[in-house]
Scaffold this motif. Structure first.
Motif, PDB file in Angstrom:
ATOM      1  N   ARG A  36      -8.039   2.047   0.133  1.00 43.10           N
ATOM      2  CA  ARG A  36      -8.723   1.983   1.432  1.00 43.10           C
ATOM      3  C   ARG A  36      -8.540   3.287   2.189  1.00 43.10           C
ATOM      4  NH1 ARG A  36      -5.055  -2.787   4.312  1.00 43.10           N
ATOM      5  NH2 ARG A  36      -3.185  -1.542   4.569  1.00 43.10           N
ATOM      6  N   HIS A  37      -9.437   3.477   3.095  1.00 45.36           N
ATOM      7  CA  HIS A  37      -9.509   4.714   3.869  1.00 45.36           C
ATOM      8  C   HIS A  37      -8.496   4.664   5.012  1.00 45.36           C
ATOM      9  CE1 HIS A  37     -11.354   8.179   5.683  1.00 45.36           C
ATOM     10  NE2 HIS A  37     -11.702   7.522   6.754  1.00 45.36           N
ATOM     11  N   ALA A  92     -13.410  -6.183  -4.020  1.00 45.38           N
ATOM     12  CA  ALA A  92     -12.920  -5.213  -3.018  1.00 45.38           C
ATOM     13  C   ALA A  92     -13.633  -5.421  -1.682  1.00 45.38           C
ATOM     14  CB  ALA A  92     -13.123  -3.784  -3.531  1.00 45.38           C
ATOM     15  N   GLN A  93     -14.940  -5.670  -1.747  1.00 49.64           N
ATOM     16  CA  GLN A  93     -15.691  -5.937  -0.506  1.00 49.64           C
ATOM     17  C   GLN A  93     -15.157  -7.187   0.186  1.00 49.64           C
ATOM     18  OE1 GLN A  93     -18.524  -4.403   0.901  1.00 49.64           O
ATOM     19  NE2 GLN A  93     -18.186  -2.693  -0.498  1.00 49.64           N
ATOM     20  N   ALA A 142     -11.660  -3.897   1.295  1.00 49.37           N
ATOM     21  CA  ALA A 142     -11.140  -2.642   0.731  1.00 49.37           C
ATOM     22  C   ALA A 142     -12.231  -2.026  -0.157  1.00 49.37           C
ATOM     23  CB  ALA A 142      -9.871  -2.924  -0.070  1.00 49.37           C
ATOM     24  N   ARG A 143     -11.860  -1.140  -1.027  1.00 49.64           N
ATOM     25  CA  ARG A 143     -12.817  -0.510  -1.941  1.00 49.64           C
ATOM     26  C   ARG A 143     -12.075  -0.088  -3.193  1.00 49.64           C
ATOM     27  NH1 ARG A 143     -11.477   4.753  -1.847  1.00 49.64           N
ATOM     28  NH2 ARG A 143     -10.673   5.675   0.067  1.00 49.64           N
ATOM     29  N   LEU A 188      -7.074  -1.668  -5.783  1.00 46.29           N
ATOM     30  CA  LEU A 188      -7.763  -1.432  -4.520  1.00 46.29           C
ATOM     31  C   LEU A 188      -7.315  -0.137  -3.868  1.00 46.29           C
ATOM     32  CD1 LEU A 188      -7.427  -5.038  -3.064  1.00 46.29           C
ATOM     33  CD2 LEU A 188      -9.485  -4.019  -4.107  1.00 46.29           C
ATOM     34  N   TRP A 191       0.834  -1.205   0.000  1.00 46.81           N
ATOM     35  CA  TRP A 191       0.000   0.000   0.000  1.00 46.81           C
ATOM     36  C   TRP A 191       0.863   1.248   0.000  1.00 46.81           C
ATOM     37  CZ3 TRP A 191      -5.121  -0.672  -0.635  1.00 46.81           C
ATOM     38  CH2 TRP A 191      -5.669  -1.921  -0.323  1.00 46.81           C
TER      39      TRP A 191
END
Ligand SMILES: [Fe+2]
Length: 437
Positions: free
Chosen positions: A431-432, A310-311, A315-316, A429, A193
Motif C-alpha cells: 500500500r501507498h 487487494a481491492q 490495498a494493492r 499486499l 506491514w
C-alpha cells in the motif's frame, strides 16, 4: 595470441566445460527424477492447451540442446530422427515452423521409450562435446549451455504444474507422490506491514554481477519508488477464504473488467483445485486431495483474483520495483523444490524483514511485463526466448515450491497472462504511504 595464453585459454575452457558437464548431468537427471513416479499413460495427456504432455517436455528440452548446440557445434553430430526438429520446437519461428502447441497431446509417436532414447542420444553427444569442446567455439558453446540448463529447469517447474493439472482432471484424483515431506504446522499471525521510504532504486541484473541472468532482467537501471508498505508475508488461504465467504466472487465491485468477465465465463468460485467436501474446503495437491491449510499462502489464483482481493481489503499488489527493493535485502531462502513439499506451506512469522519473499508461491506484481530500458534480446533464434512475450502478461517474482533453488534470483522476472492460474501463483499486499505535503 602468444602460445602461453592460448594454452591457458584452452585449459580454462576445458576446465569450465568439465564443470558444465557435471552441471548438465545434474540438471538432466533431476528432470528424469521428476517423471519417475509417472505411469506411461500419464506421459501423453494434454489437459488444456497451455499444458504440455510430460513426454513433450522431456523431448523439447533435449531438442533445445540439439538445435542450438549440437547441430551448430558438434563436429560429427547425427540426428536421431529429423522429424523431431518439427515436433519438439516450441515457438522458435525463425528456426522453423513449430508443431501447434495445442496439439501436443496428439503426438503418440515417438513413444515414451523413443523419447528417453532421444534424451540418451543427446546426453551422449553433449558429453562428447563438453569433454572436448572445439576451441574456436568453446565460449559460445558454454554460453548456450548456460542458457540451456536454466531452460530445462524452467521446464522442470512446468512439469510439476502440468502433472498436477493432468492428474487433477482424473476423477480418481491420482496421487503423484505419497511420500512428500509433510507441511510444518505454523500459526501465521496477523498481517504486519513493513515501510520503505521513497527513493531512487537500482533494479535489474548488472553485467558485473556474478552468475547467469536472462536477457529480460539484464540492464541495471534507476527507478524512483514512492514510499510504500509491503506485507510481511503472502496472503493466506484463510484470508482468501474470508474473501470468498464475503461474496468476493459474486460482486463486480472489486474486479477489473476483464477479470469480472473471466469470473462469469469460467464460473470461478474459488482458487483452482479447491473443492468443498462436507463443508470443509480441500484442494488437490501433488500429494492428493487434502484439507486446505488456512495458514499457508493461497495458491493457484490468477492476477485478476489477486487484484480483486487487494481491492477488497483496500490495498494493492506491489510493483516490480517495490518487490525488488525489498527482496534485495532479505535472505534468498525459502520453500523451494528441494524441500520436497511441492506445495506452499505456512511459515513462522519473521520480525525484521518481510518473510517468504522467495519460494512457496510466485507473487503476482502489479507490473506489466515490458522491456527494461536498453533491453537487448539475444542474437539469432534465441532472441525469441523472452522478448517476444512482452505483451499482455504480468510479472511474478520470487519463485515457488516447485522452483529449483539455484534457479531463482532477486531480479528474476517470471510472467503469465492475467487469467492464468495453473502456475503456483499467489500474492502479497502493498500500500501507498501518502506524502506529507
Ligand atoms: Fe522451452
Amino acid at each position: 595470441m602468444p602460445l602461453g595464453l592460448e594454452v591457458m585459454k584452452e585449459t580454462s575452457d576445458t576446465f569450465h566445460a568439465k564443470e558444465w558437464l557435471r552441471r548438465y548431468q545434474r540438471v538432466r537427471a533431476a528432470t528424469e527424477a521428476i517423471c519417475a513416479p509417472l505411469h506411461k499413460e500419464d506421459y501423453l495427456v494434454q489437459s488444456m492447451p497451455d499444458v504440455s504432455p510430460p513426454k513433450w517436455h522431456l523431448a523439447h528440452v533435449s531438442w533445445f540442446f540439439e538445435a542450438f548446440i549440437l547441430k551448430p557445434f558438434h563436429p560429427t553430430y547425427q540426428t536421431l530422427d529429423p522429424s523431431y526438429d518439427y515436433l519438439f520446437n516450441s515457438y522458435y519461428e525463425t528456426h522453423g515452423v513449430p508443431f501447434p502447441r495445442s496439439d501436443r497431446g496428439m503426438i503418440s509417436r515417438p513413444t515414451v521409450d523413443d523419447v528417453y532414447r532421444y534424451r540418451a542420444h543427446i546426453d551422449q553427444a553433449m558429453q562428447e562435446l563438453l569433454e572436448e569442446p572445439p576451441q574456436a567455439h568453446a565460449e559460445e558453446i558454454l554460453r548456450r549451455v548456460e542458457l540451456g540448463l536454466p531452460h530445462e529447469q524452467q521446464h522442470q517447474e512446468l512439469l510439476f504444474m502440468d502433472i498436477k493439472h493432468i492428474l487433477a482432471q482424473n476423477p480418481l484424483g491420482p496421487v503423484y507422490r505419497d511420500d512428500l515431506v509433510a507441511a510444518p504446522a505454523h500459526e501465521t499471525g496477523e498481517l504486519r506491514w513493513h515501510g520503505f521510504p521513497a527513493g531512487v532504486r537500482l533494479m535489474g541484473h548488472d553485467k558485473a554481477d556474478k552468475g547467469f541472468a536472462y536477457d529480460n532482467e539484464m540492464g541495471r537501471h534507476r527507478q524512483f519508488v514512492e514510499a510504500f508498505q509491503i506485507a510481511d508475508r503472502p496472503v493466506t488461504n484463510g484470508e482468501f477464504l474470508a474473501f470468498m465467504q464475503a461474496g468476493g466472487y459474486d460482486k463486480p465491485d472489486y474486479w477489473l473488467a476483464d477479470g469480472w468477465a473471466t469470473v462469469k465465463a469460467e464460473a470461478w468460485k474459488s482458487p483452482l483445485y479447491w473443492v468443498e467436501r462436507d463443508g470443509v474446503w480441500h484442494h488437490f495437491t501433488l500429494g492428493g486431495l487434502v484439507p486446505v491449510d488456512l495458514n499457508a499462502p493461497v495458491c493457484h489464483v490468477s492476477f485478476y483474483e489477486a487484484d480483486a482481493y487487494a481491492q477488497w481489503v483496500g490495498a494493492r499488489l506491489p510493483t516490480e520495483a517495490e518487490w525488488e527493493t525489498v527482496a534485495g535485502n532479505v535472505p534468498m531462502q525459502g520453500n523451494f523444490f528441494e524441500r520436497d513439499h511441492l506445495q506452499p506451506v505456512a511459515a513462522a512469522a519473521t520480525k525484521d524483514v518481510p518473510g517468504q519473499m522467495f519460494g512457496d508461491v510466485w507473487e503476482w506484481t502489479g507490473s506489466a511485463y515490458r522491456p527494461y530500458p536498453g533491453f537487448k534480446k539475444l542474437p539469432g533464434s534465441l532472441g525469441e526466448y523472452n522478448g517476444k512475450f512482452m505483451s499482455g502478461q504480468m510479472v511474478l517474482r520470487g519463485g515457488c515450491c516447485a522452483t529449483p533453488e539455484d534457479h531463482i534470483r532477486p531480479t528474476y522476472r517470471n510472467f503469465f497472462p492475467p487469467h492464468a492460474r495453473w502456475a503456483f501463483s499467489g500474492f502479497r499486499l502493498a500500500r501507498h504511504i501518502p506524502t506529507s505535503e
